[in-house]
Scaffold this motif. Structure first.
Motif, PDB file in Angstrom:
ATOM      1  N   UNK A 210      30.692  42.067   9.028  1.00 27.73           N
ATOM      2  CA  UNK A 210      30.984  42.887  10.205  1.00 27.73           C
ATOM      3  C   UNK A 210      31.812  42.083  11.180  1.00 27.73           C
ATOM      4  N   UNK A 211      32.781  42.738  11.795  1.00 27.96           N
ATOM      5  CA  UNK A 211      33.535  42.161  12.915  1.00 27.96           C
ATOM      6  C   UNK A 211      33.310  43.048  14.131  1.00 27.96           C
ATOM      7  N   UNK A 212      33.029  42.408  15.260  1.00 27.32           N
ATOM      8  CA  UNK A 212      32.937  43.085  16.555  1.00 27.32           C
ATOM      9  C   UNK A 212      34.054  42.509  17.406  1.00 27.32           C
ATOM     10  N   UNK A 213      34.990  43.339  17.828  1.00 25.98           N
ATOM     11  CA  UNK A 213      36.182  42.794  18.476  1.00 25.98           C
ATOM     12  C   UNK A 213      36.940  43.899  19.203  1.00 25.98           C
ATOM     13  N   UNK A 214      38.149  43.566  19.629  1.00 26.35           N
ATOM     14  CA  UNK A 214      39.041  44.515  20.292  1.00 26.35           C
ATOM     15  C   UNK A 214      40.477  44.101  19.994  1.00 26.35           C
ATOM     16  N   UNK A 215      41.421  44.945  20.420  1.00 29.67           N
ATOM     17  CA  UNK A 215      42.844  44.643  20.292  1.00 29.67           C
ATOM     18  C   UNK A 215      43.194  44.165  18.881  1.00 29.67           C
ATOM     19  N   UNK A 216      44.088  43.182  18.787  1.00 32.65           N
ATOM     20  CA  UNK A 216      44.536  42.720  17.488  1.00 32.65           C
ATOM     21  C   UNK A 216      43.480  42.016  16.679  1.00 32.65           C
ATOM     22  N   UNK A 217      42.470  41.448  17.324  1.00 32.62           N
ATOM     23  CA  UNK A 217      41.359  40.865  16.578  1.00 32.62           C
ATOM     24  C   UNK A 217      40.695  41.943  15.719  1.00 32.62           C
ATOM     25  N   UNK A 218      40.461  43.111  16.312  1.00 29.68           N
ATOM     26  CA  UNK A 218      39.815  44.197  15.587  1.00 29.68           C
ATOM     27  C   UNK A 218      40.748  44.795  14.542  1.00 29.68           C
ATOM     28  N   UNK A 219      42.004  45.041  14.917  1.00 34.28           N
ATOM     29  CA  UNK A 219      42.933  45.668  13.990  1.00 34.28           C
ATOM     30  C   UNK A 219      43.169  44.840  12.742  1.00 34.28           C
ATOM     31  N   UNK A 220      43.359  43.533  12.901  1.00 34.18           N
ATOM     32  CA  UNK A 220      43.615  42.672  11.744  1.00 34.18           C
ATOM     33  C   UNK A 220      42.399  42.598  10.837  1.00 34.18           C
ATOM     34  N   UNK A 221      41.204  42.582  11.411  1.00 33.73           N
ATOM     35  CA  UNK A 221      39.986  42.544  10.597  1.00 33.73           C
ATOM     36  C   UNK A 221      39.816  43.834   9.816  1.00 33.73           C
ATOM     37  N   UNK A 222      40.019  44.972  10.481  1.00 30.89           N
ATOM     38  CA  UNK A 222      39.893  46.256   9.799  1.00 30.89           C
ATOM     39  C   UNK A 222      40.934  46.389   8.694  1.00 30.89           C
ATOM     40  N   UNK A 223      42.145  45.920   8.956  1.00 28.51           N
ATOM     41  CA  UNK A 223      43.207  45.998   7.958  1.00 28.51           C
ATOM     42  C   UNK A 223      42.846  45.190   6.719  1.00 28.51           C
ATOM     43  N   UNK A 224      42.055  44.136   6.896  1.00 33.70           N
ATOM     44  CA  UNK A 224      41.611  43.308   5.773  1.00 33.70           C
ATOM     45  C   UNK A 224      40.436  43.923   5.025  1.00 33.70           C
ATOM     46  N   UNK A 225      40.004  45.111   5.442  1.00 26.77           N
ATOM     47  CA  UNK A 225      38.935  45.804   4.741  1.00 26.77           C
ATOM     48  C   UNK A 225      37.540  45.490   5.201  1.00 26.77           C
ATOM     49  N   UNK A 226      37.408  44.830   6.347  1.00 27.28           N
ATOM     50  CA  UNK A 226      36.098  44.460   6.875  1.00 27.28           C
ATOM     51  C   UNK A 226      35.582  45.567   7.783  1.00 27.28           C
ATOM     52  N   UNK A 227      34.323  45.988   7.636  1.00 28.93           N
ATOM     53  CA  UNK A 227      33.762  46.943   8.595  1.00 28.93           C
ATOM     54  C   UNK A 227      33.903  46.386  10.011  1.00 28.93           C
ATOM     55  N   UNK A 228      34.564  47.134  10.871  1.00 36.22           N
ATOM     56  CA  UNK A 228      34.929  46.621  12.192  1.00 36.22           C
ATOM     57  C   UNK A 228      34.546  47.605  13.279  1.00 36.22           C
ATOM     58  N   UNK A 229      33.872  47.082  14.298  1.00 36.55           N
ATOM     59  CA  UNK A 229      33.617  47.811  15.539  1.00 36.55           C
ATOM     60  C   UNK A 229      34.693  47.371  16.518  1.00 36.55           C
ATOM     61  N   UNK A 230      35.541  48.300  16.922  1.00 38.86           N
ATOM     62  CA  UNK A 230      36.627  47.973  17.833  1.00 38.86           C
ATOM     63  C   UNK A 230      36.449  48.663  19.171  1.00 38.86           C
ATOM     64  N   UNK A 231      36.284  47.885  20.227  1.00 40.50           N
ATOM     65  CA  UNK A 231      36.228  48.429  21.581  1.00 40.50           C
ATOM     66  C   UNK A 231      37.662  48.639  22.056  1.00 40.50           C
ATOM     67  N   UNK A 232      37.959  49.819  22.613  1.00 39.32           N
ATOM     68  CA  UNK A 232      39.352  50.124  22.928  1.00 39.32           C
ATOM     69  C   UNK A 232      39.467  51.038  24.138  1.00 39.32           C
ATOM     70  N   UNK A 233      40.454  50.749  24.959  1.00 35.47           N
ATOM     71  CA  UNK A 233      40.764  51.554  26.142  1.00 35.47           C
ATOM     72  C   UNK A 233      41.630  52.736  25.728  1.00 35.47           C
TER      73      UNK A 233
END
Length: 277
Positions: A210-233
């Motif tokens: 699991x990745x918990x992140x925002x912005x490019x941290x979240x996007x790059x993790x999700x793109x790599x196929x990792x379940x990602x919680x992305x906080x976003x405005x």
């Protein structure tokens, strides 16, 4: 007033109390992000600007109207393209729905003793929240990952300078700094470096669950196929488009730059929903 929703004691608010708190502190409801800024970013994403893709590669081209529709449905901004100026909104009910979905992912990884990676491009606002989530997860048996410390890269040119950002870890939460202080960042480069190091170490045994992140941290993790919680405005449409395509597991709509203390009731709510309070 309940101290949990007044930023005091850490007791979890009810859903109704949290909704009122989100609106009162402008984490959701009528937010400070201007409508014109939102629409500008939606247009830049539709034009293919990589900065607004936040490390994601989309399955198709997204037109401005399609992006506005996604943001209206997932975030709660006005769906009316004629609304060009002034305030915009984030639906607090959608925020809490996403927080509950995030809590489910957090609970599963904590219960299973999985690997979690946490990082933020909004260190001034969200570092405290992320650290609290991480501490609760590792306290329950999850393993916090902190790869690629010291990785550096140049950011977009400013005048005649090419500023450098370096990955730092603070209490297990990653962020980038300039050698003096931690900085706001939309870039995916540090997350990509983290994942490269993890993939190459120990046969990939420390790959995040699991990745918990925002912005490019979240996007790059999700793109790599990792379940990602992305906080976003509401002016960061990339993660919501990623969620609409199924790449981002959960996109949490909220104003990502209010006082850190304002997020404490939200954090308590997540932890209670995850059974980690």
């Amino acid at each position: 007033m309940d101290p949990a929703v007044d930023g005091g004691a850490p007791g979890a608010p009810t859903r109704e109390e949290l909704v009122r708190h989100l609106v009162r502190t402008r984490i959701a409801g009528e937010v400070d992000t201007p409508r014109q800024n939102n629409l500008k970013h939606y247009r830049q994403l539709a034009a293919g600007d990589a900065y607004f893709k936040l490390g994601l590669s989309f399955e198709r081209d997204w037109e401005f109207g399609d992006i506005l529709d996604v943001m209206a449905k997932m975030c709660g901004v006005s769906p009316d393209p004629r609304h060009q100026w002034g305030t915009d909104t984030i639906d607090p009910e959608r925020t809490v729905d996403a927080l509950e979905a995030a809590a489910g992912l957090i609970a599963g990884v904590a219960r299973d003793g999985g690997n979690v990676l946490v990082a933020t491009g909004h260190p001034d606002a969200l570092m405290e929240t992320y650290r609290s989530l991480l501490d609760a997860m590792t306290g329950a048996g999850a393993i916090g990952l902190t790869p690629a410390a010291g990785f550096s890269y140049g950011v977009r040119r400013v005048g005649d300078e090419l500023p450098t950002r370096t990955l730092e870890w603070h209490g297990g939460v990653g962020a980038v700094g300039d050698g003096v202080r931690l900085r706001h960042s939309h870039d995916p480069f540090a997350m990509r470096a983290m994942l490269k190091e993890l993939e190459e170490s120990d046969g990939g045994g420390f790959w995040p669950d699991l990745v918990i992140a925002d912005h490019g941290f979240a996007g790059a993790a999700a793109q790599a196929g990792i379940p990602t919680i992305g906080f976003a405005d509401c002016n960061d449409p990339g993660l919501f488009v990623g969620a609409a395509e199924g790449t981002v597991a959960v996109a949490v709509p909220l104003d990502d730059n209010v006082l850190p203390s304002h997020y404490r009731p939200m954090t308590a709510y997540i932890l209670a929903a995850a059974g980690l309070a």
